[in-house]
Structures are given as C-alpha cells and as structure tokens.
Write a protein that holds these residues in place. Structure first.
Motif, PDB file in Angstrom:
ATOM      1  N   ARG A  11       0.868  -1.133  -0.023  1.00  0.00           N
ATOM      2  CA  ARG A  11      -0.222  -0.204   0.087  1.00  0.00           C
ATOM      3  C   ARG A  11       0.678   1.264   0.000  1.00  0.00           C
ATOM      4  O   ARG A  11       0.484   2.382  -0.850  1.00  0.00           O
ATOM      5  CB  ARG A  11      -0.845  -0.138   1.489  1.00  0.00           C
ATOM      6  N   THR A  12       1.879   1.430   0.678  1.00  0.00           N
ATOM      7  CA  THR A  12       2.877   2.415   0.842  1.00  0.00           C
ATOM      8  C   THR A  12       3.641   2.442  -0.497  1.00  0.00           C
ATOM      9  O   THR A  12       3.736   3.669  -0.945  1.00  0.00           O
ATOM     10  CB  THR A  12       4.019   2.023   1.915  1.00  0.00           C
ATOM     11  N   ARG A  13       3.973   1.522  -1.184  1.00  0.00           N
ATOM     12  CA  ARG A  13       4.371   1.638  -2.291  1.00  0.00           C
ATOM     13  C   ARG A  13       3.442   2.088  -3.313  1.00  0.00           C
ATOM     14  O   ARG A  13       3.946   2.754  -4.518  1.00  0.00           O
ATOM     15  CB  ARG A  13       5.072   0.231  -2.852  1.00  0.00           C
ATOM     16  N   ASP A  14       2.575   1.954  -3.322  1.00  0.00           N
ATOM     17  CA  ASP A  14       1.232   2.284  -4.379  1.00  0.00           C
ATOM     18  C   ASP A  14       1.090   4.079  -4.032  1.00  0.00           C
ATOM     19  O   ASP A  14       1.065   4.635  -5.074  1.00  0.00           O
ATOM     20  CB  ASP A  14      -0.188   1.701  -4.110  1.00  0.00           C
ATOM     21  N   ARG A  15       1.415   4.160  -2.972  1.00  0.00           N
ATOM     22  CA  ARG A  15       1.240   5.649  -2.599  1.00  0.00           C
ATOM     23  C   ARG A  15       2.466   6.506  -3.136  1.00  0.00           C
ATOM     24  O   ARG A  15       2.148   7.661  -3.694  1.00  0.00           O
ATOM     25  CB  ARG A  15       1.017   6.190  -1.108  1.00  0.00           C
ATOM     26  N   VAL A  16       3.591   5.794  -3.008  1.00  0.00           N
ATOM     27  CA  VAL A  16       4.757   6.550  -3.637  1.00  0.00           C
ATOM     28  C   VAL A  16       4.770   6.362  -5.166  1.00  0.00           C
ATOM     29  O   VAL A  16       4.897   7.596  -5.724  1.00  0.00           O
ATOM     30  CB  VAL A  16       6.032   5.634  -3.077  1.00  0.00           C
ATOM     31  N   LEU A  17       4.157   5.431  -5.709  1.00  0.00           N
ATOM     32  CA  LEU A  17       4.120   5.421  -7.244  1.00  0.00           C
ATOM     33  C   LEU A  17       2.881   6.510  -7.639  1.00  0.00           C
ATOM     34  O   LEU A  17       3.246   7.360  -8.714  1.00  0.00           O
ATOM     35  CB  LEU A  17       3.786   3.987  -7.644  1.00  0.00           C
ATOM     36  N   ALA A  18       1.919   6.631  -6.961  1.00  0.00           N
ATOM     37  CA  ALA A  18       1.039   7.714  -7.187  1.00  0.00           C
ATOM     38  C   ALA A  18       1.440   8.928  -7.174  1.00  0.00           C
ATOM     39  O   ALA A  18       1.132   9.892  -7.967  1.00  0.00           O
ATOM     40  CB  ALA A  18      -0.226   7.470  -6.380  1.00  0.00           C
ATOM     41  N   ALA A  19       2.294   9.380  -6.235  1.00  0.00           N
ATOM     42  CA  ALA A  19       2.795  10.598  -6.010  1.00  0.00           C
ATOM     43  C   ALA A  19       3.986  10.887  -7.108  1.00  0.00           C
ATOM     44  O   ALA A  19       4.179  12.140  -7.497  1.00  0.00           O
ATOM     45  CB  ALA A  19       3.570  10.864  -4.606  1.00  0.00           C
ATOM     46  N   VAL A  20       4.670   9.882  -7.497  1.00  0.00           N
ATOM     47  CA  VAL A  20       5.686  10.065  -8.636  1.00  0.00           C
ATOM     48  C   VAL A  20       4.853  10.634  -9.863  1.00  0.00           C
ATOM     49  O   VAL A  20       5.128  11.491 -10.425  1.00  0.00           O
ATOM     50  CB  VAL A  20       6.457   8.827  -8.823  1.00  0.00           C
ATOM     51  N   LEU A  21       3.782   9.857 -10.301  1.00  0.00           N
ATOM     52  CA  LEU A  21       2.960  10.032 -11.353  1.00  0.00           C
ATOM     53  C   LEU A  21       2.371  11.420 -11.440  1.00  0.00           C
ATOM     54  O   LEU A  21       2.453  12.025 -11.969  1.00  0.00           O
ATOM     55  CB  LEU A  21       1.782   8.900 -11.395  1.00  0.00           C
ATOM     56  N   GLU A  22       1.907  11.788 -10.128  1.00  0.00           N
ATOM     57  CA  GLU A  22       1.279  13.262  -9.827  1.00  0.00           C
ATOM     58  C   GLU A  22       2.105  14.237 -10.113  1.00  0.00           C
ATOM     59  O   GLU A  22       1.882  15.259 -10.558  1.00  0.00           O
ATOM     60  CB  GLU A  22       0.532  13.076  -8.597  1.00  0.00           C
ATOM     61  N   ARG A  23       3.260  14.022  -9.276  1.00  0.00           N
ATOM     62  CA  ARG A  23       4.250  15.227  -9.177  1.00  0.00           C
ATOM     63  C   ARG A  23       5.552  15.251  -9.959  1.00  0.00           C
ATOM     64  O   ARG A  23       6.512  16.062  -9.738  1.00  0.00           O
ATOM     65  CB  ARG A  23       4.653  15.331  -7.638  1.00  0.00           C
ATOM     66  N   GLY A  24       5.911  13.924 -10.571  1.00  0.00           N
ATOM     67  CA  GLY A  24       7.151  14.018 -11.209  1.00  0.00           C
ATOM     68  C   GLY A  24       7.426  15.029 -12.185  1.00  0.00           C
ATOM     69  O   GLY A  24       6.481  15.430 -12.943  1.00  0.00           O
ATOM     70  N   PRO A  25       8.654  15.476 -12.479  1.00  0.00           N
ATOM     71  CA  PRO A  25       9.867  14.949 -11.718  1.00  0.00           C
ATOM     72  C   PRO A  25      10.094  15.338 -10.297  1.00  0.00           C
ATOM     73  O   PRO A  25       9.888  16.467 -10.038  1.00  0.00           O
ATOM     74  CB  PRO A  25      10.993  15.572 -12.553  1.00  0.00           C
ATOM     75  N   VAL A  26      10.178  14.381  -9.292  1.00  0.00           N
ATOM     76  CA  VAL A  26      10.231  14.740  -7.754  1.00  0.00           C
ATOM     77  C   VAL A  26      11.240  13.970  -7.348  1.00  0.00           C
ATOM     78  O   VAL A  26      11.627  12.973  -7.622  1.00  0.00           O
ATOM     79  CB  VAL A  26       8.838  14.096  -7.441  1.00  0.00           C
ATOM     80  N   SER A  27      11.913  14.630  -6.038  1.00  0.00           N
ATOM     81  CA  SER A  27      12.977  14.229  -5.429  1.00  0.00           C
ATOM     82  C   SER A  27      12.402  13.267  -4.348  1.00  0.00           C
ATOM     83  O   SER A  27      11.362  13.241  -3.934  1.00  0.00           O
ATOM     84  CB  SER A  27      13.638  15.292  -5.027  1.00  0.00           C
ATOM     85  N   ALA A  28      13.369  12.410  -3.712  1.00  0.00           N
ATOM     86  CA  ALA A  28      12.781  11.638  -2.583  1.00  0.00           C
ATOM     87  C   ALA A  28      12.612  12.516  -1.544  1.00  0.00           C
ATOM     88  O   ALA A  28      11.639  12.039  -0.640  1.00  0.00           O
ATOM     89  CB  ALA A  28      13.948  10.778  -2.211  1.00  0.00           C
ATOM     90  N   VAL A  29      13.393  13.407  -1.327  1.00  0.00           N
ATOM     91  CA  VAL A  29      13.146  14.486  -0.098  1.00  0.00           C
ATOM     92  C   VAL A  29      11.490  14.965  -0.330  1.00  0.00           C
ATOM     93  O   VAL A  29      10.900  15.030   0.796  1.00  0.00           O
ATOM     94  CB  VAL A  29      13.943  15.380  -0.021  1.00  0.00           C
TER      95      VAL A  29
END
Length: 248
Positions: A11-29
């Motif tokens: 579930r956490t990995r899905d949230r990370v993937l969704a955030a990359v999709l929405e905000r990319g290019p995005v940093s880990a911080v």
C-alpha cells in the motif's frame, strides 16, 4: 484491540508510485514530505519501483549554476505508463472527466492552472534575475525547467533580425498521457511561460500532441517586455529591442 496499525509495504509503495505520477519529476525528499515518510522508507520503495522498471531516475544539474552533484528526480517510466501506470492514469482521467461533466471545460482549465501555479512562483525569481533581455529570460527558464527534469533547452533562430526568436524545447513531460486527453494542461503551461517571460509566446508542438518535443516560440526581435512590476501595475509598458535595431 490493535489500533493505528501501519499500512502494508504494498500500500505504501502504491502511494509512492501515485505521488511520482502526480508530481514527477520529484525528489525523494519531496516525496517524503508529501507522504509523511522517512527518507529511508521513501528510498527503499523508490529502489523497488526502479528495480521493477515502473519509475526511472532523471539526473538534473542545478538550474542556476549547473555545478555540483546532479540531483536525482523520479518520473514514471514508459513501462510504468503502459503497465502499472495505467490504473493511476485511468483514475486521473475519470476524475478529470467527472470534473469536466460537473463544471465544464472551465473547471478543468482552473484545475490545470492551479497545478502550474507552484511552478510559476518557483521560477519567477530565477527568470526575473536574468533581466529584461527575453533571450536571457528564456535561457533562465530552460535552466529552471531542466532542474525539474523537463530536459529543456533554448535556442536562437533567425539571428539578429526583427524575426529573431528563441525556441524553448522540452524533451520530457510527466503528464503527457493526461495532457493528450486534456489539452488545458498544455495551455496552462504556455500561459505560465508567457507571464514569466513577459511576452506573448506560441506553442508549436507538444509531446502530448504527438511531437518529438514540446516547442514554444518566443519572439525576441522588437517586442514589448512586461516586467514583474509592470505586470502587477496597470499602465503602459515600454517597447524595447533586444538587438538595438533602428526604428523604421
């Protein structure tokens, strides 16, 4: 009874993937701040997503100086867009379609404008620091875009003439699939470029429209430059020439 149990890794990995999709290019911080995760947790999930091929790293230089270690920014890969990303894209498409059905095209336009508002605020000091020369402002904008992973460049065409211009090109678009269906995103970005540069610009091609790059035409011959102060204050603006041309 156990309360506040942590969510699963999946579930956490899905949230990370969704955030990359929405905000990319995005940093880990940035991802950690948005999702409320520790840097170690974010990087663990990013490493797994990268290993699975659904995201990829864009190495970008610092927008102002180009010096120092390149920054790592994450975007959805082509594989991610075609495989794992389809679910998220479908959710985004459905949400925007419903927004359009309820509020019309104007509602989607407002949503797109809001998405680019943060970009405009961040880029404005960088572009204004380049002065009133439109070509310099265009190069500063390209540097800021590249710093965010858009792989941008600004090239001069037609040289020192009344037809001289800059062509601002972007080789990457994190919302290409959505923009293909909702061109309001491309339109909103173009309007931001116009305000940042202080001149009227024209979009010649987009990745979303099938182009190899997004290309924006920026006139630099005899043009009217609107500085930040002038854009905020009603009244006449001053006509200038980037090449000190004689008036006809």
């Amino acid at each position: 009874m156990v309360t506040g149990a942590p969510e699963s890794d999946e579930r956490t990995r899905d949230r990370v993937l969704a955030a990359v999709l929405e905000r990319g290019p995005v940093s880990a911080v940035q991802l950690g701040t948005v999702l409320g995760l520790t840097p170690a947790a974010v990087r663990r999930h990013l490493d797994m997503l990268s290993k699975n091929g659904v995201i990829e790293v864009k190495l970008t230089s610092h927008a102002k100086t180009g010096a120092g270690r390149p920054a790592r920014r994450y975007v959805l890969s082509k594989r991610g867009q075609s495989e794992l990303g389809d679910d998220y894209l479908e959710i985004a498409r459905t949400a925007l379609a419903q927004l359009s059905a309820v509020g019309g095209a104007a509602a989607v336009k407002d949503f797109a404008a809001a998405r680019f508002a943060g970009m405009e605020q961040r880029y404005l000091p960088v572009v204004d620091a380049a002065g009133q020369d439109v070509a310099e402002r265009s190069r500063a904008l390209a540097g800021a875009l590249s710093g965010d992973g858009f792989v941008a460049s600004s090239a001069t065409i037609h040289g020192a003439s009344a037809l001289s211009a800059q062509q601002l090109c972007q080789g990457h678009c994190p919302i290409q699939e959505l923009a293909a269906e909702f061109p309001q995103f491309c339109e909103a970005e173009t309007e931001v470029f116009s305000r940042l540069l202080g001149v009227d610009v024209r979009r010649l091609s987009t990745l979303a429209g099938g182009g190899h790059v997004c290309t924006t035409h920026i006139p630099t011959g005899r043009i009217v430059v609107r500085t930040t102060k002038e854009r905020d204050t009603p009244g006449p603006v001053t006509e200038v020439s980037n090449h000190q041309q004689e008036r006809p």
